[in-house]
Design a protein around this motif. Structure first.
Motif, mmCIF file in Angstrom:
data_model
loop_
_atom_site.group_PDB
_atom_site.id
_atom_site.type_symbol
_atom_site.label_atom_id
_atom_site.label_comp_id
_atom_site.label_asym_id
_atom_site.label_seq_id
_atom_site.Cartn_x
_atom_site.Cartn_y
_atom_site.Cartn_z
ATOM 1 N N GLN A 9 0.853 -1.188 0.000
ATOM 2 C CA GLN A 9 0.000 0.000 0.000
ATOM 3 C C GLN A 9 0.887 1.236 0.000
ATOM 4 O O GLN A 9 2.081 1.162 0.301
ATOM 5 C CB GLN A 9 -0.935 -0.011 1.209
ATOM 6 N N GLY A 10 0.301 2.386 -0.344
ATOM 7 C CA GLY A 10 1.075 3.616 -0.440
ATOM 8 C C GLY A 10 0.455 4.739 0.346
ATOM 9 O O GLY A 10 -0.747 4.748 0.611
ATOM 10 N N GLN A 41 -8.743 -3.431 -7.058
ATOM 11 C CA GLN A 41 -9.488 -2.380 -7.757
ATOM 12 C C GLN A 41 -8.514 -1.373 -8.332
ATOM 13 O O GLN A 41 -7.621 -0.900 -7.634
ATOM 14 C CB GLN A 41 -10.443 -1.682 -6.796
ATOM 15 N N ASN A 42 -8.685 -1.059 -9.586
ATOM 16 C CA ASN A 42 -7.816 -0.101 -10.259
ATOM 17 C C ASN A 42 -8.692 0.935 -10.951
ATOM 18 O O ASN A 42 -9.728 0.590 -11.531
ATOM 19 C CB ASN A 42 -6.950 -0.831 -11.303
ATOM 20 N N MET A 43 -8.299 2.188 -10.869
ATOM 21 C CA MET A 43 -8.969 3.234 -11.638
ATOM 22 C C MET A 43 -7.945 3.791 -12.628
ATOM 23 O O MET A 43 -6.984 4.446 -12.240
ATOM 24 C CB MET A 43 -9.508 4.359 -10.754
ATOM 25 N N ALA A 44 -8.135 3.493 -13.911
ATOM 26 C CA ALA A 44 -7.153 3.888 -14.913
ATOM 27 C C ALA A 44 -7.771 3.812 -16.300
ATOM 28 O O ALA A 44 -8.666 3.008 -16.559
ATOM 29 C CB ALA A 44 -5.929 2.985 -14.845
ATOM 30 N N LEU A 45 -7.273 4.655 -17.185
ATOM 31 C CA LEU A 45 -7.696 4.622 -18.588
ATOM 32 C C LEU A 45 -6.651 3.958 -19.474
ATOM 33 O O LEU A 45 -6.843 3.873 -20.682
ATOM 34 C CB LEU A 45 -7.991 6.044 -19.088
ATOM 35 N N ASN A 46 -5.553 3.518 -18.888
ATOM 36 C CA ASN A 46 -4.574 2.703 -19.618
ATOM 37 C C ASN A 46 -4.875 1.244 -19.300
ATOM 38 O O ASN A 46 -4.710 0.811 -18.165
ATOM 39 C CB ASN A 46 -3.140 3.029 -19.196
ATOM 40 N N SER A 47 -5.317 0.497 -20.295
ATOM 41 C CA SER A 47 -5.699 -0.886 -20.044
ATOM 42 C C SER A 47 -5.038 -1.811 -21.050
ATOM 43 O O SER A 47 -4.449 -1.373 -22.041
ATOM 44 C CB SER A 47 -7.221 -1.045 -20.076
ATOM 45 N N ALA A 48 -5.146 -3.109 -20.778
ATOM 46 C CA ALA A 48 -4.534 -4.130 -21.623
ATOM 47 C C ALA A 48 -5.540 -5.256 -21.830
ATOM 48 O O ALA A 48 -6.437 -5.467 -21.013
ATOM 49 C CB ALA A 48 -3.260 -4.665 -20.974
ATOM 50 N N VAL A 49 -5.363 -5.996 -22.919
ATOM 51 C CA VAL A 49 -6.183 -7.171 -23.197
ATOM 52 C C VAL A 49 -5.438 -8.396 -22.680
ATOM 53 O O VAL A 49 -4.246 -8.564 -22.941
ATOM 54 C CB VAL A 49 -6.477 -7.307 -24.705
ATOM 55 N N GLU A 133 -1.233 -5.092 -5.007
ATOM 56 C CA GLU A 133 -1.070 -3.638 -5.033
ATOM 57 C C GLU A 133 -2.343 -2.953 -4.553
ATOM 58 O O GLU A 133 -3.434 -3.223 -5.049
ATOM 59 C CB GLU A 133 -0.741 -3.155 -6.450
ATOM 60 N N GLY A 134 -2.186 -2.056 -3.600
ATOM 61 C CA GLY A 134 -3.309 -1.243 -3.167
ATOM 62 C C GLY A 134 -3.588 -0.120 -4.149
ATOM 63 O O GLY A 134 -2.964 -0.012 -5.204
ATOM 64 N N ALA A 135 -4.538 0.739 -3.792
ATOM 65 C CA ALA A 135 -4.919 1.856 -4.658
ATOM 66 C C ALA A 135 -4.970 3.136 -3.840
ATOM 67 O O ALA A 135 -5.577 3.163 -2.764
ATOM 68 C CB ALA A 135 -6.275 1.594 -5.311
#
Length: 489
Positions: A9-10, A41-49, A133-135
């Protein structure tokens, strides 16, 4: 086999959680331990398939690469892709299920936790170690109820926690002590130590502070990681436009920063190329002259198209083309280059239709089922062909005569469009510049005829190894391995 989990966590966003998880995954992989990354849970507009045909945060795909495994949807069961200031598309185990505003999602988190625990259980049955990984920060008081991203998850699965803080921002001791103070007693007991990230200078000058921190909190400092210059790893979300200017560059590229820009990692190879000067241009900035303008992907294409018009980009692009410049549209940017974009079901916002720039003879309709594919294809330009790899993430389905002049062949189907004079290109493929041969051909099309070779995938691998080297040198791995019930050799 039931794997043991350790959570990073950060104290803040961008404290170093993503890079520390990637570094630990590579260290464990080097040690011959089956390890997987996980982000509830991730909040991001960079995603992967993913390998199983779903969508996750791009950072978890990078961490999977560090672990030497293919990414799957279980590694990021909840992905939030913001489409407004108060709402987001909610993706559960790789599939979009709804658009929810912040209040509705807060209530939905009880349901989301079931998916999180389900995915974590599957990974735990497959891997010896799970690095989680935390958020954001675990000390966000307003978000503690129904938390699934930080301590709520750690308490649910009973895993130890490391807290990382960025000393380069300043106030590192306040960040760490304050974060710990705002946790509940059971959460405080779960914290097994601190990591200080991005340190530069004489470590001897930091030592008194480290000893004070350990005395004040009764928690060990597990390590101080150095500031690693030029660490070329995929950004989780934020655009880093702080690279050095390249006044002698042979090719100038401009990319508008859309309010909902997505997958800007498409441009990593161009940012790193020594002969290319790529500028991200924000809303308040005047776009400079360029050889090539690239319209990027977007999570809200019609809204971002309206944003471009309001900020004068249509006039700029018309002038750019009139003077011989070239334009490339990727995914949402490709849709903008066509005649129209229709969203009758309100997939990305209010239902309706918008006129595009009209430079490619295509029209687009947004459909509920998102297209998600990793692809291999053949790029064709100026009578030359070369192989490439990429991925598709889009709700739009395009049609029209412009598709009769495609840019890429993918097996028996085709992708993209080219104008009659080949000065305007559009494609749905992300990762277009990551294949060295495709990068070279596209740079020649844009006007750079003597492009130096660049392999961004090889650079990424080298960066992961460099990161792991730093973790091995500066982190107390004996304690970390112990947290995972592993023997440290």
């Amino acid at each position: 086999m039931t794997g043991r989990s350790l959570m990073v966590q950060g104290t803040t966003s961008d404290a170093g959680k993503t890079t520390l998880v990637a570094g630990l995954c590579r260290v464990l992989h080097r040690s011959g331990i089956a390890v997987a990354p996980f982000k509830p849970q991730n909040m991001a507009l960079n995603s992967a398939v993913t390998a199983d045909g779903g969508e996750i945060g791009r950072a978890q795909a990078l961490q999977a690469q560090a672990a030497g495994i293919a990414p799957t949807t279980d590694m990021n069961p909840i992905l939030l892709k913001p489409n407004s200031d108060t709402g987001a598309q909610v993706i559960v185990q790789g599939r979009a299920i709804a658009n929810l505003d912040a209040r509705a999602y807060h209530d939905y988190k009880r349901v989301a936790m079931d998916a999180v625990l389900d995915s974590h259980a599957r990974l735990s049955a497959m891997y010896r170690a799970i690095v989680v990984e935390g958020a954001g920060s675990p000390a966000e008081i307003n978000l503690r109820a129904n938390d699934i991203a930080n301590m709520g998850f750690a308490e649910a699965v009973d895993c130890p926690v490391i807290v990382v803080a960025d000393i380069d921002r300043g106030g590192v001791f306040a960040h760490l002590v304050g974060t710990l103070e705002l946790l509940s007693p059971s959460e405080q007991a779960r914290v097994q130590g601190f990591v200080i990230n991005r340190f530069r200078g004489d470590i001897a000058l930091l030592e008194p502070g480290l000893r004070w921190l350990e005395s004040r909190t009764a928690k060990p400092v597990l390590g101080v990681l150095p500031y690693l210059q030029g660490l070329n790893l995929d950004a989780e979300d934020a655009i880093r436009a702080d690279g050095a200017a390249k006044p002698g560059a042979a090719l100038r590229i401009v990319v508008p920063v859309l309010p909902r820009i997505s997958n800007h990692t498409d441009f990593d190879a161009l940012v790193r190329h020594p002969q290319v000067d790529l500028r991200f241009v924000g809303p308040g900035d005047a776009p400079p002259p360029a050889d090539l303008v690239i319209l990027p992907g977007s999570k809200s294409v019609r809204a971002d198209l309206a944003h471009l018009r309001v900020h004068g980009w249509q006039a700029y692009l018309e002038r750019h083309l009139r003077y011989g410049g070239k334009v490339l549209g990727i995914c949402g940017g490709f849709q903008m280059l066509g005649h129209s974009i229709a969203d009758p079901e309100g997939i990305e916002g209010q239902p309706g239709q918008s006129a595009g720039f009209g430079w490619l003879e295509v029209s687009t309709r947004l459909e509920p089922d998102k297209q998600l594919r990793n692809v291999e294809g053949e790029l064709s330009l100026h009578g030359e062909r070369t192989s490439l790899q990429g991925y598709e993430i889009h709700a739009g389905v395009s049609s029209g005569r412009g598709l009769d002049r495609p840019l890429v062949r993918i097996g028996e189907r085709f992708d993209g469009a080219r104008s009659e004079d080949d000065r305007i290109l559009g494609t749905y493929l992300h990762g277009l510049f990551d294949t060295p041969q495709a990068l070279n051909l596209l740079l020649r099309w844009a006007g750079l005829h003597d492009a130096a070779p660049l392999d961004v995938a090889a650079q990424r691998e080298a960066a992961l190894d460099c990161l792991a080297d730093a973790v091995e040198q500066h982190l107390d791995l004996r304690r970390v391995f112990s947290m995972l019930d592993l023997e440290f050799a």
